[in-house]
Scaffold this active site. Structure first.
Site, PDB file in Angstrom:
ATOM      1  N   CYS A   6       1.071  -1.303   0.006  1.00  0.00           N
ATOM      2  CA  CYS A   6       0.557  -0.265  -0.061  1.00  0.00           C
ATOM      3  C   CYS A   6       1.338   1.234  -0.318  1.00  0.00           C
ATOM      4  CB  CYS A   6      -0.775  -0.148   1.496  1.00  0.00           C
ATOM      5  SG  CYS A   6       0.455   0.172   2.686  1.00  0.00           S
ATOM      6  N   GLU A  54      -0.145  -0.140  15.336  1.00  0.00           N
ATOM      7  CA  GLU A  54      -1.346   0.431  15.335  1.00  0.00           C
ATOM      8  C   GLU A  54      -1.686   1.017  15.733  1.00  0.00           C
ATOM      9  OE1 GLU A  54      -5.411   1.488  12.020  1.00  0.00           O
ATOM     10  OE2 GLU A  54      -2.994   0.319  11.007  1.00  0.00           O
ATOM     11  N   SER A  77       1.555 -10.652   9.653  1.00  0.00           N
ATOM     12  CA  SER A  77       0.372  -9.776   8.785  1.00  0.00           C
ATOM     13  C   SER A  77      -1.202  -9.742   9.097  1.00  0.00           C
ATOM     14  CB  SER A  77       0.762  -9.662   7.250  1.00  0.00           C
ATOM     15  OG  SER A  77      -0.252  -8.959   6.846  1.00  0.00           O
TER      16      SER A  77
END
Length: 300
Positions: free
Chosen positions: A12, A130, A231
């Site tokens: 991304c 995150e 991931s």
């Protein structure tokens, strides 16, 4: 044997930007520290390690002084910036703009919720980089939920503002939203607008891959999904493929492919997560095509 790489797979914008910043910085520096794996892909981490990128954790950061440290796309909590100032560390900030915007939204919502005795709830994986950055905007008061049992942490008699980790499943977010709404109505007897505010903060570059992968999975006989085992995005997108095409297989690299999965007449599709480099999918494609060459030599 026809082998196709999904043109929509791969990095991304945020990950591509972080890796480019790291490579640019290492051109003029023999060593660059990175707070955590720059991407959840061991193959890419190893490639960058060979170039001089040194992965550290938060404990290591406390001990470093007078150096450069890269902040990866996942973003960081305010504490990291305070440590950098204290230790004279130059931060190369590659935080994804989408994540930074979400951090600001969470901080603003938290300030409002504090004045109303409300709660910030984040749909995400506890301990994910995150999510650590997001909870840091709330003085660690945010409630992180992933499964149904996590909902018991929420006080449904108090106002709730919901956000999502940017890489989570859209379907999972709206399922969670409905469950919270039901629990609020159960606790209060009804639900007013001020009782619950749900913010779909999933990155559209990520969520748009779901319908694209559904089509890609239908168009191929076999799906080889390439992603790092760490991931979260990879695990979620692989399930999208598996749901559509039962002959979908998750691999970290070409060495994990089992030739028994493939038939000579198959259309084989290779795809991956937002943390999967294109060079790795190319490598997987060449490996699969080598089965054809071996077969031709054997027949001759």
């Amino acid at each position: 044997m026809e082998v196709t790489i999904d043109k929509n797979s791969g990095y991304c914008f945020g990950v591509e930007y972080a890796i480019q910043m790291a490579e640019d910085e290492m051109e003029s520096s023999s060593k660059l520290y990175c707070l955590g794996d720059i991407v959840h892909n061991a193959m890419e981490v190893n490639r960058l390690s060979d170039k001089g990128l040194v992965v550290i954790d938060r404990e290591n950061l406390e001990e470093l002084h007078d150096c450069k440290v890269l902040i990866r796309a996942h973003g960081e909590p305010p504490e990291t910036y305070r440590t950098a100032i204290k230790n004279n560390i130059e931060l190369i900030d590659a935080s994804c703009p989408v994540v930074l915007k979400l951090q600001h939204r969470v901080k603003s919502a938290f300030d409002k919720m504090e004045s109303r005795d409300g709660q910030i709830v984040i749909y995400g994986k506890k301990g994910h980089a995150e999510v650590i950055g997001l909870t840091g905007q709330t003085l660690e008061k945010a409630i992180v939920v992933m499964d149904d049992e996590d909902l018991d942490q929420i006080d449904f008699s108090r106002p709730v503002t919901l956000f999502s980790q940017t890489t989570k499943s859209t379907k999972g977010f709206y399922e969670l939203k409905a469950k919270i709404e039901a629990r609020i109505k159960e606790a209060r007897g009804s639900m007013e607008e001020m009782d619950f505010n749900a913010n779909d903060s999933i990155c559209r570059q990520v969520s748009n891959r779901e319908p694209q992968l559904q089509k890609f999975s239908k168009d191929n006989d076999v799906i080889i999904f390439v992603a790092g085992k760490k991931s979260s995005n990879g695990k979620a997108l692989y399930q999208v493929c598996k749901h559509i095409n039962p002959r979908s297989y998750f691999v970290e690299n070409e060495t994990e492919i089992n030739s028994d999965w493939l038939n000579p007449a198959d259309k084989i599709g290779i795809c991956g997560a937002t943390s999967t480099p294109m060079w790795l999918m190319d490598q997987v494609k060449e490996h699969i095509l080598s089965y054809n060459k071996i077969s031709i030599k054997a027949n001759n």
